[in-house]
Design an enzyme around this catalytic site. Structure first.
Site, PDB file in Angstrom:
ATOM      1  N   GLU A 126     -13.844  -2.217 -20.343  1.00  0.00           N
ATOM      2  CA  GLU A 126     -15.194  -2.766 -20.192  1.00  0.00           C
ATOM      3  C   GLU A 126     -16.196  -2.029 -21.080  1.00  0.00           C
ATOM      4  O   GLU A 126     -16.101  -0.806 -21.239  1.00  0.00           O
ATOM      5  CB  GLU A 126     -15.630  -2.660 -18.721  1.00  0.00           C
ATOM      6  CG  GLU A 126     -14.788  -3.527 -17.803  1.00  0.00           C
ATOM      7  CD  GLU A 126     -15.179  -3.366 -16.336  1.00  0.00           C
ATOM      8  OE1 GLU A 126     -16.140  -2.625 -16.030  1.00  0.00           O
ATOM      9  OE2 GLU A 126     -14.523  -3.982 -15.496  1.00  0.00           O
ATOM     10  N   HIS A 158     -17.935  -7.625 -13.746  1.00  0.00           N
ATOM     11  CA  HIS A 158     -17.903  -6.508 -12.799  1.00  0.00           C
ATOM     12  C   HIS A 158     -19.124  -6.555 -11.867  1.00  0.00           C
ATOM     13  O   HIS A 158     -19.863  -5.579 -11.729  1.00  0.00           O
ATOM     14  CB  HIS A 158     -17.862  -5.169 -13.552  1.00  0.00           C
ATOM     15  CG  HIS A 158     -17.264  -4.062 -12.726  1.00  0.00           C
ATOM     16  ND1 HIS A 158     -16.571  -3.027 -13.274  1.00  0.00           N
ATOM     17  CD2 HIS A 158     -17.285  -3.828 -11.390  1.00  0.00           C
ATOM     18  CE1 HIS A 158     -16.181  -2.189 -12.327  1.00  0.00           C
ATOM     19  NE2 HIS A 158     -16.611  -2.656 -11.166  1.00  0.00           N
ATOM     20  N   ARG A 199      -9.800  -2.386 -10.255  1.00  0.00           N
ATOM     21  CA  ARG A 199     -10.176  -1.813 -11.533  1.00  0.00           C
ATOM     22  C   ARG A 199      -9.371  -2.518 -12.626  1.00  0.00           C
ATOM     23  O   ARG A 199      -8.225  -2.906 -12.410  1.00  0.00           O
ATOM     24  CB  ARG A 199      -9.904  -0.302 -11.578  1.00  0.00           C
ATOM     25  CG  ARG A 199     -10.911   0.530 -10.797  1.00  0.00           C
ATOM     26  CD  ARG A 199     -12.248   0.558 -11.509  1.00  0.00           C
ATOM     27  NE  ARG A 199     -13.220   1.428 -10.854  1.00  0.00           N
ATOM     28  CZ  ARG A 199     -14.111   1.011  -9.967  1.00  0.00           C
ATOM     29  NH1 ARG A 199     -14.122  -0.256  -9.593  1.00  0.00           N
ATOM     30  NH2 ARG A 199     -14.978   1.857  -9.446  1.00  0.00           N
ATOM     31  N   SER A 246       0.861  -1.182   0.000  1.00  0.00           N
ATOM     32  CA  SER A 246       0.000   0.000   0.000  1.00  0.00           C
ATOM     33  C   SER A 246       0.895   1.229   0.000  1.00  0.00           C
ATOM     34  O   SER A 246       2.132   1.104  -0.031  1.00  0.00           O
ATOM     35  CB  SER A 246      -0.943   0.011   1.213  1.00  0.00           C
ATOM     36  OG  SER A 246      -0.212   0.060   2.411  1.00  0.00           O
TER      37      SER A 246
END
Length: 337
Positions: free
Chosen positions: A279, A297, A250, A192
């Site tokens: 997408e 998704h 994503r 992170s």
């Protein structure tokens, strides 16, 4: 057609809200019960989205708040068309479709779905990983084709317990994925923006090193300039031929072209993908790969999350119109991993 004919909810004392996403009937009814709704998806409405927004801005009481989803890009040109807006409530968890800095500059408050989806997405990530490792979908197709009697047993999969799982993004979703996988006996590592004092998992400052020490990579980070293609060719090679990638973040967090190559050439063992870079287009080559699990998704979507999202969205709108703090405000630094 006059925009006023598209308004739902009769009382003129109700605050005006712009609705720029399709919702189911209970969600729509709950919104109309509390607000005067200008609905882009109302029956008979034929204006394109930006023209609809501009028309809404011209009514006598232009809407000060709107509800959107991830398919609506809120940037400077959008905000120019809707100068009355002071609050954007997104039903998405991600924020890459909203220019948060521009919203802040114009005094537009922003809220998102908060933790509404977090548990469901974490469950789904584990489901995708189990499916890939144990070849659930692939063996199910094998049975349906009638191949079992003719060709015998399907090749064995790999166990989940004991796997070293690297999680990219240890936020609301990533931390829940970690807890679920701990219960399976997995060893958790993470990457992170900075280490988190609240966890004992091993921290890796870069994703390449995380991949090199992991059997599985779970992508659960936001999409921003720093995380675009954060899983690239080098990371996939570091993960190795027995490695598995799961993406519930994503699509563009992964270099999709390199992922296809890695899968095709056996540089990694498999992938579970709920999101894609362009997408709804999905690379056709993935369709024939038995070691890849695909979904459209939908990790966020359950009957319960739909109901919770309705209540959460209305809660944010009511907080805004009553001058109270938003339930889940987001700011320009919220896109940081």
């Amino acid at each position: 057609m006059k925009l006023a004919t598209l308004a739902s909810g009769g009382g003129e004392t109700k605050p005006h809200v712009l609705l720029l996403r399709p919702v189911d009937a209970p969600f729509a009814a709950a919104l109309r019960d509390r607000f005067h709704v200008l609905d882009l998806y109302a029956p008979g409405q034929a204006l394109p989205a930006l023209a609809f927004v501009a028309a809404a801005a011209a009514v006598p009481e232009p809407p000060r708040a709107m509800v959107i989803w991830g398919g609506v890009r809120v940037d400077a040109s959008f905000l120019d068309a809707a100068p009355s807006l002071r609050c954007v409530v997104s039903t998405a968890a991600g924020l890459d479709h909203i220019d948060l800095a521009e919203c802040a500059r114009r005094g537009v408050a922003v809220a998102n779905s908060g933790e509404v989806y977090s548990a469901d997405v974490a469950d789904y990530a584990v489901g995708l990983l189990l499916d890939v490792l144990r070849r659930v979908s692939a063996s199910e197709r094998y049975v349906r084709r009638g191949s079992w009697p003719a060709q015998g047993d399907y090749p064995l999969g790999s166990k989940l317990g004991g796997k070293r799982v690297g999680i990219i993004g240890l936020g609301n979703i990533g931390s829940r994925v970690a807890k679920r996988l701990e219960a399976f006996g997995c060893v958790i590592h993470y990457n992170s923006r900075k280490p988190k004092d609240s966890v004992s998992y091993k921290y890796f400052p870069n994703v390449h090193d995380l991949a090199a020490e992991s059997n599985v990579l779970v992508v659960a980070c936001a999409l921003n300039k720093a995380t675009l293609h954060i899983v690239n060719k080098d990371v996939l090679e570091a993960l190795g031929k027995d490695g598995v990638v799961v993406n519930i973040g994503r699509g563009a967090n992964i270099d999709e072209a390199e992922l296809v190559i890695a899968l095709r050439e056996g540089k990694i063992a498999g992938a579970g993908l709920d999101v894609f870079e362009h997408e709804p287009k999905v690379p056709a080559e993935l369709f024939t790969m038995e070691n890849v699990v695909l979904s459209r998704h939908v990790a966020v979507l359950t009957e319960e999350s739909r109901s919770d999202l309705c209540l959460h969205t209305i809660g944010n709108l009511e907080a805004f119109f009553s001058g109270q703090p938003l339930l889940t405000p987001v700011h320009a630094d919220s896109l940081a991993q």
